[in-house]
Design a protein around this motif. Sequence first.
Motif, PDB file in Angstrom:
ATOM      1  N   THR A  19      47.458  39.101  43.856  1.00 55.94           N
ATOM      2  CA  THR A  19      46.743  38.206  43.060  1.00 55.94           C
ATOM      3  C   THR A  19      47.101  36.807  43.086  1.00 55.94           C
ATOM      4  O   THR A  19      45.847  36.414  43.266  1.00 55.94           O
ATOM      5  N   VAL A  42      44.043  34.299  43.925  1.00 58.55           N
ATOM      6  CA  VAL A  42      43.728  33.040  43.163  1.00 58.55           C
ATOM      7  C   VAL A  42      43.478  31.418  43.652  1.00 58.55           C
ATOM      8  O   VAL A  42      43.407  30.591  42.791  1.00 58.55           O
ATOM      9  N   ARG A  43      43.889  31.928  44.700  1.00 64.45           N
ATOM     10  CA  ARG A  43      43.988  30.288  45.665  1.00 64.45           C
ATOM     11  C   ARG A  43      42.736  30.360  45.598  1.00 64.45           C
ATOM     12  O   ARG A  43      42.759  28.446  46.026  1.00 64.45           O
ATOM     13  N   LEU A  86      41.350  29.448  43.965  1.00 63.91           N
ATOM     14  CA  LEU A  86      40.504  28.261  42.521  1.00 63.91           C
ATOM     15  C   LEU A  86      41.415  26.681  42.925  1.00 63.91           C
ATOM     16  O   LEU A  86      40.838  25.917  41.652  1.00 63.91           O
ATOM     17  N   ARG A  87      42.265  26.399  43.424  1.00 67.86           N
ATOM     18  CA  ARG A  87      42.350  25.067  43.416  1.00 67.86           C
ATOM     19  C   ARG A  87      41.835  24.361  44.026  1.00 67.86           C
ATOM     20  O   ARG A  87      41.414  22.999  44.533  1.00 67.86           O
ATOM     21  N   ASN A 100      32.528  36.179  34.501  1.00 62.65           N
ATOM     22  CA  ASN A 100      33.911  36.448  35.603  1.00 62.65           C
ATOM     23  C   ASN A 100      34.276  37.857  35.389  1.00 62.65           C
ATOM     24  O   ASN A 100      34.731  38.091  36.685  1.00 62.65           O
ATOM     25  N   SER A 157      34.009  39.836  39.342  1.00 63.45           N
ATOM     26  CA  SER A 157      35.214  41.092  39.904  1.00 63.45           C
ATOM     27  C   SER A 157      34.811  41.967  40.388  1.00 63.45           C
ATOM     28  O   SER A 157      35.678  42.537  41.939  1.00 63.45           O
ATOM     29  N   ALA A 211      43.894  38.196  38.784  1.00 61.84           N
ATOM     30  CA  ALA A 211      43.108  37.606  39.511  1.00 61.84           C
ATOM     31  C   ALA A 211      42.414  36.995  39.018  1.00 61.84           C
ATOM     32  O   ALA A 211      42.014  35.032  38.443  1.00 61.84           O
ATOM     33  N   ASP A 212      41.807  37.820  38.270  1.00 61.48           N
ATOM     34  CA  ASP A 212      40.097  37.212  37.395  1.00 61.48           C
ATOM     35  C   ASP A 212      40.093  36.536  36.300  1.00 61.48           C
ATOM     36  O   ASP A 212      39.935  35.956  35.333  1.00 61.48           O
ATOM     37  N   VAL A 270      43.578  36.057  35.219  1.00 60.98           N
ATOM     38  CA  VAL A 270      44.133  34.051  35.128  1.00 60.98           C
ATOM     39  C   VAL A 270      42.864  32.843  36.043  1.00 60.98           C
ATOM     40  O   VAL A 270      42.679  31.552  34.551  1.00 60.98           O
ATOM     41  N   ARG A 271      41.636  33.523  36.357  1.00 64.63           N
ATOM     42  CA  ARG A 271      40.206  32.146  36.135  1.00 64.63           C
ATOM     43  C   ARG A 271      39.860  32.065  34.992  1.00 64.63           C
ATOM     44  O   ARG A 271      39.616  30.949  34.434  1.00 64.63           O
ATOM     45  N   SER A 325      41.796  30.046  33.068  1.00 65.53           N
ATOM     46  CA  SER A 325      42.525  28.201  33.075  1.00 65.53           C
ATOM     47  C   SER A 325      41.046  27.591  32.592  1.00 65.53           C
ATOM     48  O   SER A 325      40.740  26.514  32.448  1.00 65.53           O
TER      49      SER A 325
END
Length: 280
Positions: free
Chosen positions: A37, A41-42, A44-45, A99, A103, A136-137, A139-140, A143
């Motif tokens: 995960t 999510v990396r 996303l930064r 989203n 995925s 991960a999606d 979390v995306r 946010s």
Amino acid sequence: MTAVAVDGAGGTSTGQAGVVADRWPGSGLATQVFMLTARAVRPLRQPGMVFASLIEPLIILLLFGGVFQVLGTVPSFPDGVDYIDYLMPAVLVIATLTNGVNSGTALINDLRNGMITRLRAMPIRLLSVLLARSFADSVRALSQLVLISVLSALIFGFAPPGGLLGTLGAVLIAVLIGWTISWVFITLAAVLRNGQILTAITTVVTFPLMFASNAFITLEALPGWLRVIAEVNPVSHAISTARDAALGTVQFGQVLQTMGICLLAVTLLATIANRAFKRP
């Protein structure tokens, strides 16, 4: 002197003295999911990724919140509710729909670029790959929806009767629904393993789900045939729950029912996806 050897596959082997080296069992499922995960999510930064995730929902808000605000004057529209407060929960759910599509696309990309092949050579459970993709999606999505809610309040005056608590409830409900939708497309990706077919299905499915619903206008204001479709559209029920949370009229049983349907659907879809994903 005692000799200990480990075979190339990480398994056990016995030296001349009969000493057996223990095989490394690998990390637990929770650790595998957490690490995968974190990898997912990396991106996303990256500012470009954040901008891209915001632009579509903000365009929908601009178009429907401004140009089609007259839809809020139809007789069946709830009294005392601004159109932007009615529209915004639908935008949250629609954003999670997008989203969910991502995925499936991301899983197809990992299958193509050899990432999944490398993971198959490691002592991990393939289910952890699918779980990590969905988390991960989520979390995306969380946010993204928080940012959209803040921007819509600042730009469009979104201020629902349910207040901050109602808005938070609508966001969490939308994330839960998005998590469920992501499993639909993860399952399709695991079964089909073909990006072109997945894209074609996505285009055919998402458009009617979005517009044949109560996202932009009340069900009572729709034409008869379209209302029948909208009433059985699961997106309409998802939007109703998120909207009722934002407007402060949601019932506890309504939330429980939504959670139960989502968990049941995810369990079923995850079982199918895991079985299909194990195919070589």
